[in-house]
Design an enzyme around this catalytic site. Structure first.
Site: not given
Ligand SMILES: NC(=O)c1ccc[n+]([C@@H]2O[C@H](COP(=O)([O-])OP(=O)(O)OC[C@H]3O[C@@H](n4cnc5c(N)ncnc54)[C@H](OP(=O)(O)O)[C@@H]3O)[C@@H](O)[C@H]2O)c1
Length: 246
Positions: A129, A142
């Site tokens: 991130s 985080y």
């Molecule tokens: N969105 C942003 O602003 C942003 C910015 C920078 C970086 N990121 C990073 O991008 C990555 C993806 O996030 P996103 O934005 O796409 O968020 P998201 O829509 O909430 O997706 C998160 C994913 O992680 C999975 N997950 C969470 N806990 C889990 C567990 N215990 N076991 C297995 N799977 C799990 C969830 O699946 P289930 O709930 O079905 O298990 C979901 O598929 C993350 O690492 C986040 O830190 C996001």
């Protein structure tokens, strides 16, 4: 070609899965919400799409997953599953923070090590991130967890290069992206965020160009460049103000 994606049930992971399937990749998709993974499997019924309902916070479930995929050749290994919690650190549930550290750091580390032993060639993509470069009040643990991801992935990639291994570790550092992240983090998402389609477009372009670091979007690239010139006090003040708007 086959890609493995953790956290493929929503947001960045889901869109990566769909785009890679469109490019003809076979997939291994991992998340807790299996019905969401099944939807992707049904969309691409001519390809080999394996889905696993795995809670990556559970070490036994993780070990079982690794046993089941052990014989499969994997070309792209994407450690994407992760979450954050917004708020003053002392007001965030401690168990939530421990789980965040377990998933964002320990599980990503475990899966990265497994991937290196498992692959003879290919790419490991660790989703970090922009927060990894910025100590962030009200998103403190985080941001710190992602600082680990960036630092570990960059150093590891350098080591692999020195060892002349055919495995590359790519660090991806997005700014705010419109996904379920904000809802899970407990933020009301007032920050302007990038559409997930655009973010994934940048990620796939970066992978194709064999980049070691991918920062989706011009504004975030600028921020990453200029941040080194800002005094730490100003960074903390601005980050606090921005997080307080959420
Ligand atoms: N969105 C942003 O602003 C942003 C910015 C920078 C970086 N990121 C990073 O991008 C990555 C993806 O996030 P996103 O934005 O796409 O968020 P998201 O829509 O909430 O997706 C998160 C994913 O992680 C999975 N997950 C969470 N806990 C889990 C567990 N215990 N076991 C297995 N799977 C799990 C969830 O699946 P289930 O709930 O079905 O298990 C979901 O598929 C993350 O690492 C986040 O830190 C996001």
């Amino acid at each position: 070609m086959r890609a493995l994606i953790t956290g493929a049930s929503s947001g960045i992971g889901r869109k990566l899965a769909i785009e890679l399937a469109n490019k003809g990749y076979d997939l291994i998709l991992i998340a807790r919400r299996i019905e969401r993974l099944k939807e992707i499997q049904d969309m691409f019924n001519k390809q080999d799409i394996l889905i696993f309902q795995t809670d990556l916070l559970d070490q036994n479930q993780t070990k079982q997953l690794l046993i089941e995929i052990n014989t499969l050749k994997i070309d792209l290994w994407i450690n994407n599953a992760g979450f954050g919690k917004v708020g003053v650190s002392t007001s965030i549930d401690l168990q939530d923070e421990m789980d965040m550290i377990e998933l964002n750091i320990k599980r990503l580390h475990h899966l990265t090590r497994f991937a290196i032993d498992h692959m003879t060639e290919g790419k490991i993509i660790n989703i970090s991130s922009m927060a990894s470069y910025i100590p962030t009040p009200k998103l403190a643990s985080y941001a710190a967890s992602k600082a680990y991801v960036t630092s570990y992935s960059e150093a590891l990639n350098y080591e692999l290069k020195k060892q002349k291994k055919n495995i590359k570790v790519i660090t991806v550092s997005p700014g705010p992206v419109h996904t379920e992240f904000g809802k899970v983090a407990g933020s009301n998402q007032k920050l302007k965020s990038m559409p997930v389609e655009k973010c994934v477009h940048h990620i796939l372009k970066g992978i194709n160009k064999n980049k070691s670091t991918i920062i989706p979007g011009f504004k975030m690239k600028l921020l990453k460049f200029f941040i080194r010139f800002f005094p730490k006090k100003l960074i903390l003040y601005t980050a606090y103000k921005i997080q307080s708007r959420k």
